[in-house]
Design a protein around this motif. Structure first.
Motif, PDB file in Angstrom:
ATOM      1  N   GLY A  48      -6.496   4.483 -10.981  1.00  0.00           N
ATOM      2  CA  GLY A  48      -6.247   3.248 -10.256  1.00  0.00           C
ATOM      3  C   GLY A  48      -6.267   3.294  -8.746  1.00  0.00           C
ATOM      4  O   GLY A  48      -6.169   2.249  -8.102  1.00  0.00           O
ATOM      5  N   ALA A  49      -6.369   4.491  -8.137  1.00  0.00           N
ATOM      6  CA  ALA A  49      -6.487   4.534  -6.678  1.00  0.00           C
ATOM      7  C   ALA A  49      -7.833   3.948  -6.264  1.00  0.00           C
ATOM      8  O   ALA A  49      -8.839   4.143  -6.935  1.00  0.00           O
ATOM      9  CB  ALA A  49      -6.364   5.968  -6.171  1.00  0.00           C
ATOM     10  N   ARG A  50      -7.836   3.220  -5.148  1.00  0.00           N
ATOM     11  CA  ARG A  50      -9.105   2.684  -4.644  1.00  0.00           C
ATOM     12  C   ARG A  50      -9.396   3.135  -3.227  1.00  0.00           C
ATOM     13  O   ARG A  50     -10.374   2.700  -2.618  1.00  0.00           O
ATOM     14  CB  ARG A  50      -9.104   1.156  -4.729  1.00  0.00           C
ATOM     15  N   GLY A  51      -8.549   4.039  -2.726  1.00  0.00           N
ATOM     16  CA  GLY A  51      -8.792   4.600  -1.414  1.00  0.00           C
ATOM     17  C   GLY A  51      -8.670   6.101  -1.442  1.00  0.00           C
ATOM     18  O   GLY A  51      -7.827   6.661  -2.163  1.00  0.00           O
ATOM     19  N   PRO A  84       0.659  -3.364 -10.309  1.00  0.00           N
ATOM     20  CA  PRO A  84      -0.805  -3.465 -10.271  1.00  0.00           C
ATOM     21  C   PRO A  84      -1.379  -4.060  -8.994  1.00  0.00           C
ATOM     22  O   PRO A  84      -2.560  -3.859  -8.699  1.00  0.00           O
ATOM     23  CB  PRO A  84      -1.133  -4.340 -11.493  1.00  0.00           C
ATOM     24  N   ARG A  85      -0.575  -4.779  -8.218  1.00  0.00           N
ATOM     25  CA  ARG A  85      -1.069  -5.340  -6.958  1.00  0.00           C
ATOM     26  C   ARG A  85      -0.896  -4.378  -5.786  1.00  0.00           C
ATOM     27  O   ARG A  85      -1.395  -4.622  -4.692  1.00  0.00           O
ATOM     28  CB  ARG A  85      -0.342  -6.656  -6.638  1.00  0.00           C
ATOM     29  N   THR A  86      -0.186  -3.287  -5.989  1.00  0.00           N
ATOM     30  CA  THR A  86      -0.004  -2.295  -4.930  1.00  0.00           C
ATOM     31  C   THR A  86      -1.193  -1.342  -4.922  1.00  0.00           C
ATOM     32  O   THR A  86      -1.514  -0.725  -5.939  1.00  0.00           O
ATOM     33  CB  THR A  86       1.296  -1.501  -5.145  1.00  0.00           C
ATOM     34  N   GLU A  87      -1.848  -1.224  -3.780  1.00  0.00           N
ATOM     35  CA  GLU A  87      -2.984  -0.319  -3.655  1.00  0.00           C
ATOM     36  C   GLU A  87      -2.503   1.092  -3.313  1.00  0.00           C
ATOM     37  O   GLU A  87      -1.427   1.269  -2.727  1.00  0.00           O
ATOM     38  CB  GLU A  87      -3.940  -0.812  -2.566  1.00  0.00           C
ATOM     39  N   VAL A  88      -3.309   2.086  -3.679  1.00  0.00           N
ATOM     40  CA  VAL A  88      -2.985   3.483  -3.391  1.00  0.00           C
ATOM     41  C   VAL A  88      -4.126   4.111  -2.595  1.00  0.00           C
ATOM     42  O   VAL A  88      -5.291   4.057  -3.009  1.00  0.00           O
ATOM     43  CB  VAL A  88      -2.749   4.282  -4.687  1.00  0.00           C
ATOM     44  N   LEU A  89      -3.768   4.699  -1.465  1.00  0.00           N
ATOM     45  CA  LEU A  89      -4.706   5.467  -0.651  1.00  0.00           C
ATOM     46  C   LEU A  89      -4.346   6.945  -0.784  1.00  0.00           C
ATOM     47  O   LEU A  89      -3.269   7.373  -0.350  1.00  0.00           O
ATOM     48  CB  LEU A  89      -4.612   5.039   0.817  1.00  0.00           C
ATOM     49  N   ILE A  90      -5.210   7.713  -1.423  1.00  0.00           N
ATOM     50  CA  ILE A  90      -4.995   9.157  -1.538  1.00  0.00           C
ATOM     51  C   ILE A  90      -5.366   9.813  -0.209  1.00  0.00           C
ATOM     52  O   ILE A  90      -6.459   9.606   0.315  1.00  0.00           O
ATOM     53  CB  ILE A  90      -5.841   9.746  -2.687  1.00  0.00           C
ATOM     54  N   PHE A  91      -4.423  10.595   0.325  1.00  0.00           N
ATOM     55  CA  PHE A  91      -4.576  11.237   1.627  1.00  0.00           C
ATOM     56  C   PHE A  91      -4.549  12.739   1.382  1.00  0.00           C
ATOM     57  O   PHE A  91      -3.524  13.294   0.970  1.00  0.00           O
ATOM     58  CB  PHE A  91      -3.415  10.790   2.518  1.00  0.00           C
ATOM     59  N   LEU A 123       0.832  -1.194   0.000  1.00  0.00           N
ATOM     60  CA  LEU A 123       0.000   0.000   0.000  1.00  0.00           C
ATOM     61  C   LEU A 123       0.870   1.249   0.000  1.00  0.00           C
ATOM     62  O   LEU A 123       1.878   1.313   0.707  1.00  0.00           O
ATOM     63  CB  LEU A 123      -0.893   0.003   1.259  1.00  0.00           C
ATOM     64  N   VAL A 124       0.477   2.232  -0.814  1.00  0.00           N
ATOM     65  CA  VAL A 124       1.112   3.547  -0.784  1.00  0.00           C
ATOM     66  C   VAL A 124       0.076   4.557  -0.288  1.00  0.00           C
ATOM     67  O   VAL A 124      -1.010   4.664  -0.860  1.00  0.00           O
ATOM     68  CB  VAL A 124       1.629   3.980  -2.174  1.00  0.00           C
ATOM     69  N   ILE A 125       0.408   5.272   0.787  1.00  0.00           N
ATOM     70  CA  ILE A 125      -0.416   6.389   1.252  1.00  0.00           C
ATOM     71  C   ILE A 125       0.157   7.638   0.610  1.00  0.00           C
ATOM     72  O   ILE A 125       1.298   8.023   0.877  1.00  0.00           O
ATOM     73  CB  ILE A 125      -0.410   6.490   2.781  1.00  0.00           C
ATOM     74  N   LEU A 126      -0.625   8.274  -0.250  1.00  0.00           N
ATOM     75  CA  LEU A 126      -0.103   9.277  -1.171  1.00  0.00           C
ATOM     76  C   LEU A 126      -0.867  10.587  -1.042  1.00  0.00           C
ATOM     77  O   LEU A 126      -2.086  10.623  -1.239  1.00  0.00           O
ATOM     78  CB  LEU A 126      -0.242   8.719  -2.595  1.00  0.00           C
TER      79      LEU A 126
END
Length: 211
Positions: free
Chosen positions: A97-100, A74-81, A50-53
């Motif tokens: 592609g972000a899902r958070g 593609p398996r790394t999720e992204v959380l936009i903060f 996971l990347v918190i971005l």
């Protein structure tokens, strides 16, 4: 163990996130970076879960960084903060592609829940725009007008709108001055713009840069 990379241009934010996350069982912070370009490079190197971005970062903004991370991992999720409670911003980041999507004002109550959801590869959105709108937003984006700019043209526009000269952009991107001028001219032609002021206004209006 969920491995997390934090990307935010404010050191105090990164420090606070690390402290909260590492106090939780099963969460490990594997790195911290301060801009979007570093986020992409660190993600490729560290391969976090996971990347918190942060959405508004220098060099690569949240949209560009998310696009590159999801393309290469593609398996790394992204959380936009982010500070921005905006349906348009959510559409932009979901489309690449972000899902958070977590508002900084909601972090105390929702950070761990968001991280846990994304670790399960489930979507998580906080703020006025609820998770139930996820599919609607994505469908609207797919059916809407495509971005007229290529990723490289969009990055050149971002850097110029941040106040960098063509020569500065050369050094940042590792390309020739002629290449930068070509991308800049192509972007302005596609967008129907006539000068740098127009380019800056376009970048602000379309959230390529933040003010």
């Amino acid at each position: 163990m969920t491995r997390i990379l934090i990307a935010d241009d404010h050191h105090v934010v990164r420090t606070g996130l690390r402290a909260v996350l590492e106090a939780q069982p099963g969460l490990e912070v594997v790195g911290e970076v301060g801009n979007g370009e570093e986020a992409v490079e660190a993600a490729v190197r560290l391969k976090p879960d996971l990347v918190i971005l942060d959405y508004a970062m220098p060099v690569h903004n949240g949209v560009e960084a998310t696009r590159e991370i999801r393309k290469q991992l593609p398996r790394t999720e992204v959380l936009i903060f982010t500070l921005h409670d905006s349906q348009e911003v959510i559409e932009d980041v979901l489309s690449v592609g972000a899902r958070g999507y977590l508002l900084k004002s909601d972090a105390n109550d929702h950070l761990i829940a968001a991280v846990r959801a994304l670790a399960r590869h489930e979507a998580y959105i906080s703020g006025r725009v609820s998770a139930e709108l996820l599919d609607t937003l994505l469908d609207r984006r797919r059916q809407g007008k495509q971005d007229p700019l290529t990723p490289r043209e969009r990055r050149v526009v971002q850097l110029i709108a941040e106040g960098r000269s063509n020569r500065d952009v050369c050094g940042q991107l590792g390309v020739s001055l002629k290449t930068v001028e070509t991308h800049r001219a192509a972007a302005m032609r596609k967008l129907g713009l006539h000068n740098t002021a127009d380019l800056v206004r376009y970048a602000i209006k379309n959230r390529i840069v933040e003010v």
